[in-house]
Design a protein around this motif. Structure first.
Motif, PDB file in Angstrom:
ATOM      1  N   GLN A  67       0.831  -1.212   0.000  1.00  0.00           N
ATOM      2  CA  GLN A  67       0.000   0.000   0.000  1.00  0.00           C
ATOM      3  C   GLN A  67       0.865   1.262   0.000  1.00  0.00           C
ATOM      4  N   GLN A  68       1.848   1.297   0.900  1.00  0.00           N
ATOM      5  CA  GLN A  68       2.645   2.512   1.072  1.00  0.00           C
ATOM      6  C   GLN A  68       3.698   2.718  -0.014  1.00  0.00           C
ATOM      7  N   ASN A  69       3.980   1.669  -0.776  1.00  0.00           N
ATOM      8  CA  ASN A  69       5.028   1.772  -1.800  1.00  0.00           C
ATOM      9  C   ASN A  69       4.525   1.400  -3.197  1.00  0.00           C
ATOM     10  N   GLN A  70       3.224   1.419  -3.395  1.00  0.00           N
ATOM     11  CA  GLN A  70       2.677   1.020  -4.693  1.00  0.00           C
ATOM     12  C   GLN A  70       3.123   1.947  -5.823  1.00  0.00           C
ATOM     13  N   HIS A  71       3.564   3.151  -5.485  1.00  0.00           N
ATOM     14  CA  HIS A  71       4.073   4.071  -6.504  1.00  0.00           C
ATOM     15  C   HIS A  71       5.359   3.548  -7.154  1.00  0.00           C
ATOM     16  N   LEU A  72       5.992   2.543  -6.554  1.00  0.00           N
ATOM     17  CA  LEU A  72       7.208   1.948  -7.126  1.00  0.00           C
ATOM     18  C   LEU A  72       6.907   0.845  -8.143  1.00  0.00           C
ATOM     19  N   LEU A  73       5.656   0.406  -8.193  1.00  0.00           N
ATOM     20  CA  LEU A  73       5.285  -0.678  -9.114  1.00  0.00           C
ATOM     21  C   LEU A  73       5.432  -0.241 -10.570  1.00  0.00           C
ATOM     22  N   PRO A  74       5.806  -1.166 -11.443  1.00  0.00           N
ATOM     23  CA  PRO A  74       5.833  -0.832 -12.880  1.00  0.00           C
ATOM     24  C   PRO A  74       4.399  -0.656 -13.393  1.00  0.00           C
ATOM     25  N   LYS A  75       4.268   0.009 -14.517  1.00  0.00           N
ATOM     26  CA  LYS A  75       2.935   0.233 -15.098  1.00  0.00           C
ATOM     27  C   LYS A  75       2.368  -1.031 -15.727  1.00  0.00           C
ATOM     28  N   GLN A  76       3.253  -1.957 -16.087  1.00  0.00           N
ATOM     29  CA  GLN A  76       2.815  -3.238 -16.655  1.00  0.00           C
ATOM     30  C   GLN A  76       3.818  -4.309 -16.270  1.00  0.00           C
ATOM     31  N   GLY A  77       3.414  -5.545 -16.448  1.00  0.00           N
ATOM     32  CA  GLY A  77       4.305  -6.653 -16.145  1.00  0.00           C
ATOM     33  C   GLY A  77       3.568  -7.775 -15.447  1.00  0.00           C
ATOM     34  N   LEU A  78       4.324  -8.807 -15.099  1.00  0.00           N
ATOM     35  CA  LEU A  78       3.781  -9.998 -14.468  1.00  0.00           C
ATOM     36  C   LEU A  78       4.112  -9.968 -12.978  1.00  0.00           C
ATOM     37  N   ALA A  79       3.063 -10.062 -12.147  1.00  0.00           N
ATOM     38  CA  ALA A  79       3.215  -9.971 -10.697  1.00  0.00           C
ATOM     39  C   ALA A  79       2.744 -11.253 -10.030  1.00  0.00           C
ATOM     40  N   LEU A  80       3.347 -11.561  -8.894  1.00  0.00           N
ATOM     41  CA  LEU A  80       2.996 -12.742  -8.114  1.00  0.00           C
ATOM     42  C   LEU A  80       2.743 -12.350  -6.671  1.00  0.00           C
ATOM     43  N   ASP A  81       1.594 -12.755  -6.152  1.00  0.00           N
ATOM     44  CA  ASP A  81       1.291 -12.680  -4.728  1.00  0.00           C
ATOM     45  C   ASP A  81       1.550 -14.086  -4.191  1.00  0.00           C
ATOM     46  N   LEU A  82       2.702 -14.276  -3.543  1.00  0.00           N
ATOM     47  CA  LEU A  82       3.170 -15.595  -3.116  1.00  0.00           C
ATOM     48  C   LEU A  82       2.676 -15.898  -1.708  1.00  0.00           C
ATOM     49  N   ALA A  83       2.146 -17.118  -1.511  1.00  0.00           N
ATOM     50  CA  ALA A  83       1.523 -17.492  -0.234  1.00  0.00           C
ATOM     51  C   ALA A  83       0.453 -16.446   0.078  1.00  0.00           C
ATOM     52  N   CYS A  84      -0.429 -16.258  -0.880  1.00  0.00           N
ATOM     53  CA  CYS A  84      -1.324 -15.098  -0.932  1.00  0.00           C
ATOM     54  C   CYS A  84      -2.453 -15.080   0.076  1.00  0.00           C
ATOM     55  N   GLY A  85      -2.807 -16.219   0.659  1.00  0.00           N
ATOM     56  CA  GLY A  85      -3.989 -16.222   1.518  1.00  0.00           C
ATOM     57  C   GLY A  85      -5.197 -15.788   0.716  1.00  0.00           C
ATOM     58  N   LEU A  86      -5.918 -14.797   1.196  1.00  0.00           N
ATOM     59  CA  LEU A  86      -7.114 -14.305   0.500  1.00  0.00           C
ATOM     60  C   LEU A  86      -6.777 -13.366  -0.659  1.00  0.00           C
ATOM     61  N   GLY A  87      -5.503 -13.081  -0.865  1.00  0.00           N
ATOM     62  CA  GLY A  87      -5.064 -12.391  -2.075  1.00  0.00           C
ATOM     63  C   GLY A  87      -5.314 -10.899  -2.144  1.00  0.00           C
ATOM     64  N   ALA A  88      -5.327 -10.216  -1.015  1.00  0.00           N
ATOM     65  CA  ALA A  88      -5.537  -8.763  -1.038  1.00  0.00           C
ATOM     66  C   ALA A  88      -4.450  -8.053  -1.842  1.00  0.00           C
ATOM     67  N   ASN A  89      -3.216  -8.549  -1.759  1.00  0.00           N
ATOM     68  CA  ASN A  89      -2.117  -7.957  -2.537  1.00  0.00           C
ATOM     69  C   ASN A  89      -2.344  -8.173  -4.031  1.00  0.00           C
ATOM     70  N   ALA A  90      -2.802  -9.366  -4.399  1.00  0.00           N
ATOM     71  CA  ALA A  90      -3.079  -9.678  -5.804  1.00  0.00           C
ATOM     72  C   ALA A  90      -4.170  -8.767  -6.351  1.00  0.00           C
ATOM     73  N   LEU A  91      -5.207  -8.538  -5.563  1.00  0.00           N
ATOM     74  CA  LEU A  91      -6.311  -7.678  -6.013  1.00  0.00           C
ATOM     75  C   LEU A  91      -5.827  -6.251  -6.265  1.00  0.00           C
ATOM     76  N   LEU A  92      -4.968  -5.741  -5.381  1.00  0.00           N
ATOM     77  CA  LEU A  92      -4.433  -4.393  -5.580  1.00  0.00           C
ATOM     78  C   LEU A  92      -3.590  -4.331  -6.854  1.00  0.00           C
ATOM     79  N   MET A  93      -2.700  -5.302  -7.030  1.00  0.00           N
ATOM     80  CA  MET A  93      -1.842  -5.268  -8.220  1.00  0.00           C
ATOM     81  C   MET A  93      -2.648  -5.416  -9.504  1.00  0.00           C
ATOM     82  N   ALA A  94      -3.660  -6.273  -9.505  1.00  0.00           N
ATOM     83  CA  ALA A  94      -4.522  -6.426 -10.686  1.00  0.00           C
ATOM     84  C   ALA A  94      -5.272  -5.130 -10.969  1.00  0.00           C
ATOM     85  N   SER A  95      -5.707  -4.438  -9.922  1.00  0.00           N
ATOM     86  CA  SER A  95      -6.432  -3.175 -10.112  1.00  0.00           C
ATOM     87  C   SER A  95      -5.539  -2.094 -10.712  1.00  0.00           C
TER      88      SER A  95
END
Length: 191
Positions: free
Chosen positions: A27-55
């Motif tokens: 959340q606090q560092n999402q500005h560092l994410l690339p604009k496109q690419g392949l991301a992995l939420d590893l050991a994701c549980g309910l996948g809140a990180n995956a949902l943010l990256m997909a959004s």
């Protein structure tokens, strides 16, 4: 089904009142994410990180040992009209392939033996976002076994081969009612 799968399936079988928030490191560092690419939420549980990256437009995969958690993630992704590819997988036994992801996010999971493989799985300039519990905690949240708790500055040594972009581990220094407590976080980049 393994005992580990059964343990996590039982935990995720319980109803959830509110869907969890993504890890603070993301959340606090999402500005560092690339604009496109392949991301992995590893050991994701309910996948809140995956949902943010997909959004944010990243092609996102979410891996977890719990089929129960992945089923809930699939339903939530559809509700939000997001595309997240899930895979039931013991990530310790079957880590990501070399040079396969632009972003890897890990939160509230620690397998020290997996860290070199995560570095290897990053593409050039790829980023790892990592957040998990420390031994120096101010509360009882998270695991209690030292096997699953970070020592002081341990994330720095686990990802020493990467360029440090953000790091926080305040331990028990100063006013423990304020700041970043009980967990450490790191954002690092592969050359």
């Amino acid at each position: 089904m393994t005992d580990l799968q059964q343990k996590w399936d039982e935990r995720y079988r319980e109803a959830i009142a509110d869907y969890p928030e993504p890890a603070l490191v993301l959340q606090q560092n999402q500005h560092l994410l690339p604009k496109q690419g392949l991301a992995l939420d590893l050991a994701c549980g309910l996948g809140a990180n995956a949902l943010l990256m997909a959004s944010l437009g990243l092609q996102t995969q979410a891996w977890d040992i719990s089929g129960e958690a992945l089923s809930k993630l699939t339903v939530e992704a559809q509700r939000r009209q997001l595309e997240v590819f899930t895979e039931q997988r013991d990530v310790s036994a079957k880590p990501p392939a070399e040079n396969s992801f632009d972003v890897i996010v890990v939160s509230q999971f620690l397998d020290r033996q997996l860290c070199p493989q995560l570095i290897s799985a990053l593409k050039p300039n790829g980023l790892v976002f990592y957040q998990t519990f420390c031994r120096n905690k101010v509360d009882n949240r998270g695991p209690h076994s030292p096997e699953f708790l970070l020592a002081d500055n341990e994330l720095l040594s686990l990802f020493a081969g990467l360029k440090l972009r953000a790091y926080r581990d305040e331990a028990l220094l100063g006013d423990i009612t304020k700041g970043w407590r009980s967990q450490a976080m790191l954002v690092a980049q592969k050359s």
